[in-house]
Design a protein around this motif. Structure first.
Motif, PDB file in Angstrom:
ATOM      1  N   GLU A 265       0.885  -1.160   0.000  1.00 27.64           N
ATOM      2  CA  GLU A 265       0.000   0.000   0.000  1.00 27.64           C
ATOM      3  C   GLU A 265       0.924   1.211   0.000  1.00 27.64           C
ATOM      4  OE1 GLU A 265      -2.623  -0.096   3.362  1.00 27.64           O
ATOM      5  OE2 GLU A 265      -3.034  -2.209   3.072  1.00 27.64           O
ATOM      6  N   TRP A 266       0.661   2.178  -0.891  1.00 29.08           N
ATOM      7  CA  TRP A 266       1.501   3.360  -0.876  1.00 29.08           C
ATOM      8  C   TRP A 266       0.753   4.591  -1.340  1.00 29.08           C
ATOM      9  CZ3 TRP A 266       5.983   2.147  -4.805  1.00 29.08           C
ATOM     10  CH2 TRP A 266       5.465   1.883  -6.064  1.00 29.08           C
ATOM     11  N   SER A 267       1.298   5.729  -0.952  1.00 26.40           N
ATOM     12  CA  SER A 267       0.754   7.007  -1.395  1.00 26.40           C
ATOM     13  C   SER A 267       1.936   7.937  -1.637  1.00 26.40           C
ATOM     14  CB  SER A 267      -0.202   7.596  -0.356  1.00 26.40           C
ATOM     15  OG  SER A 267       0.509   7.927   0.821  1.00 26.40           O
ATOM     16  N   ASN A 268       1.730   8.888  -2.510  1.00 25.11           N
ATOM     17  CA  ASN A 268       2.782   9.827  -2.846  1.00 25.11           C
ATOM     18  C   ASN A 268       2.178  11.221  -2.921  1.00 25.11           C
ATOM     19  OD1 ASN A 268       4.708  11.417  -4.018  1.00 25.11           O
ATOM     20  ND2 ASN A 268       5.202  10.028  -5.656  1.00 25.11           N
TER      21      ASN A 268
ATOM     22  N   THR B 177       6.938   9.772  -0.332  1.00 27.14           N
ATOM     23  CA  THR B 177       6.197   8.545  -0.592  1.00 27.14           C
ATOM     24  C   THR B 177       6.138   7.731   0.680  1.00 27.14           C
ATOM     25  OG1 THR B 177       6.930   8.505  -2.877  1.00 27.14           O
ATOM     26  CG2 THR B 177       6.088   6.445  -1.988  1.00 27.14           C
TER      27      THR B 177
ATOM     28  N   ALA C 205      -3.239   7.982   5.077  1.00 29.28           N
ATOM     29  CA  ALA C 205      -3.069   7.962   3.620  1.00 29.28           C
ATOM     30  C   ALA C 205      -3.293   6.573   3.050  1.00 29.28           C
ATOM     31  CB  ALA C 205      -1.674   8.457   3.246  1.00 29.28           C
ATOM     32  N   THR C 206      -2.855   5.543   3.758  1.00 26.55           N
ATOM     33  CA  THR C 206      -2.953   4.200   3.203  1.00 26.55           C
ATOM     34  C   THR C 206      -4.241   3.492   3.576  1.00 26.55           C
ATOM     35  OG1 THR C 206      -1.724   3.295   5.062  1.00 26.55           O
ATOM     36  CG2 THR C 206      -0.469   3.856   3.081  1.00 26.55           C
TER      37      THR C 206
END
Length: 85
Positions: free
Chosen positions: A16-19, A24, A73-74
């Motif tokens: 799971e990721w967000s930028n 990041t 975020a995730t």
């Protein structure tokens, strides 16, 4: 992100990721077995190596505030592996 995503494809793993802008957040977890696996640790190590190769700064020690931002975020989209209703 592109270099890491290629490693994820090779290893058949989906973090799971967000930028946002130049930051990041990546959450390495495994559904089976639950928690962290050797695959998670291997890919996290590859991320560090990729960042070093690209001249990125070493990550700052995580703080509770940053961890809360990463968690929001995730998890804001829900569990990626649970069918949507």
């Amino acid at each position: 992100m592109t270099a890491v995503s290629l490693q994820c494809k090779i290893k058949n793993h989906h973090p799971e990721w967000s930028n946002v802008y130049n930051t990041t957040f990546i959450r390495w977890t495994t559904h089976n077995p639950k928690g962290l696996s050797d695959k998670d640790l291997d890919l996290a190590t590859k991320c560090d190596a990729i960042a070093a190769e690209l001249g990125e700064l070493a990550p700052e020690p995580p703080s509770c505030e940053i961890r809360d931002v990463a968690d929001k975020a995730t998890t804001s989209a829900g569990d990626c592996c649970v069918p949507k209703k």
